[in-house]
Design an enzyme around this catalytic site. Sequence first.
Site, PDB file in Angstrom:
ATOM      1  CG  ASP A 107      96.835 -23.229  49.993  1.00 57.18           C
ATOM      2  OD1 ASP A 107      96.825 -23.253  51.229  1.00 57.18           O
ATOM      3  OD2 ASP A 107      96.478 -22.241  49.339  1.00 57.18           O
ATOM      4  CG  ASN A 132      94.753 -13.253  42.053  1.00 58.57           C
ATOM      5  OD1 ASN A 132      94.175 -13.882  42.939  1.00 58.57           O
ATOM      6  ND2 ASN A 132      95.903 -13.645  41.542  1.00 58.57           N
ATOM      7  CG  HIS A 144      94.487 -16.772  44.783  1.00 55.91           C
ATOM      8  ND1 HIS A 144      95.549 -15.910  44.667  1.00 55.91           N
ATOM      9  CD2 HIS A 144      94.469 -17.151  46.082  1.00 55.91           C
ATOM     10  CE1 HIS A 144      96.132 -15.776  45.841  1.00 55.91           C
ATOM     11  NE2 HIS A 144      95.487 -16.512  46.716  1.00 55.91           N
ATOM     12  CD  GLU A 161      97.781 -17.339  41.860  1.00 58.29           C
ATOM     13  OE1 GLU A 161      96.786 -16.588  41.917  1.00 58.29           O
ATOM     14  OE2 GLU A 161      98.852 -17.088  42.441  1.00 58.29           O
TER      15      GLU A 161
HETATM   16  C1  GLP Z   1      97.108 -17.101  50.078  1.00 61.31           C
HETATM   17  C2  GLP Z   1      96.418 -18.435  50.349  1.00 61.31           C
HETATM   18  C3  GLP Z   1      94.912 -18.343  50.177  1.00 61.31           C
HETATM   19  C4  GLP Z   1      94.399 -17.115  50.897  1.00 61.31           C
HETATM   20  C5  GLP Z   1      94.996 -15.885  50.291  1.00 61.31           C
HETATM   21  C6  GLP Z   1      94.497 -14.599  50.898  1.00 61.31           C
HETATM   22  O1  GLP Z   1      97.465 -16.913  48.755  1.00 61.31           O
HETATM   23  N1  GLP Z   1      96.899 -19.479  49.515  1.00 61.31           N
HETATM   24  O2  GLP Z   1      94.329 -19.535  50.689  1.00 61.31           O
HETATM   25  O3  GLP Z   1      93.001 -17.075  50.806  1.00 61.31           O
HETATM   26  O4  GLP Z   1      96.403 -15.960  50.485  1.00 61.31           O
HETATM   27  O5  GLP Z   1      95.205 -14.293  52.043  1.00 61.31           O
HETATM   28  P1  GLP Z   1      94.838 -13.195  53.089  1.00 61.31           P
HETATM   29  O6  GLP Z   1      93.701 -13.725  53.880  1.00 61.31           O
HETATM   30  O7  GLP Z   1      96.076 -13.025  53.908  1.00 61.31           O
HETATM   31  O8  GLP Z   1      94.483 -11.960  52.327  1.00 61.31           O
END
Ligand code: GLP
Length: 263
Positions: free
Chosen positions: A82, A151, A153, A158
């Site tokens: 993404d 959440n 995702h 989402e």
């Molecule tokens: C973002 C990314 C996800 C990632 C998530 C969790 O929203 N788009 O791909 O898994 O954050 O991030 P973190 O690993 O910093 O908790």
Amino acid sequence: MATNATWYTNGKGKNVKVLVCKDYETLSKRAAGILAAVVNGNTNPILGLATGSSPVGTYKELIKMNEEGTLDFSKVRTYNLDEYYPLEPTNDQSYHYFMNYNLFDHVNIDKNNVHVPDGNAADIEKAGTDYEAMLDEIGGVDIQLLGIGNNGHIGFNEPTDTFIGPTHVVELTESTIQANARFFEKIEDVPTKAISMGIGSIMKAKKILLVANGAGKADAIAKTLEGPITPFVPASILQLHQDVTIIIDEAAAANLKEYKPEA
Ligand code: GLP
């Protein structure tokens, strides 16, 4: 047997493997080991990669292996999950920049083999369709690395009332904007949109590897592994994939009830 990592099972099938690690370092080493095995086991390896803080340790381990000469990126192709929209790839908050900073700039990868959704495209819908066409052309990545949002995702899929299949444009939820605000100077700077592989794009991967650490992920991990399969917890769809490994630390495993250490 190593005591700092334990395989867990729910006794109901082997498609989802869960490894609970004592600490983030162990988690990162084990995740890197799985990715390295895919690279070493394929002539033209294709990795699906993720951003966020969770995989940073994994990338550090991959860099170490590359430096030590046990892991060669020269034939590796990568496809990231993404990107924020709108944001230029050179913006230091972009996921493209993140990947360069945390991995690509430190290994012998050919940058022509790196793919990140184009968050700067004039026609963002078309950028999504083109990205999906590329994924179709390669027939799915060999392994997709994932983090998970608080959440539930994955990528930027989402919670909502339907699973969206292909790469698409996403409106970020308030909770994601807040969670990601820590990377920006102020919350108003966090883009409210993104372009993300869809659930269908992710499920095309031959293998899936999800990493998560910390108490903030405990609820999402329990729902992902033990709750109903629902688009309100996007990661719960992984229960249906044939080859998933979930590597978490003890804090992220704290709410599991059905998954127990293997006897
Ligand atoms: C973002 C990314 C996800 C990632 C998530 C969790 O929203 N788009 O791909 O898994 O954050 O991030 P973190 O690993 O910093 O908790």
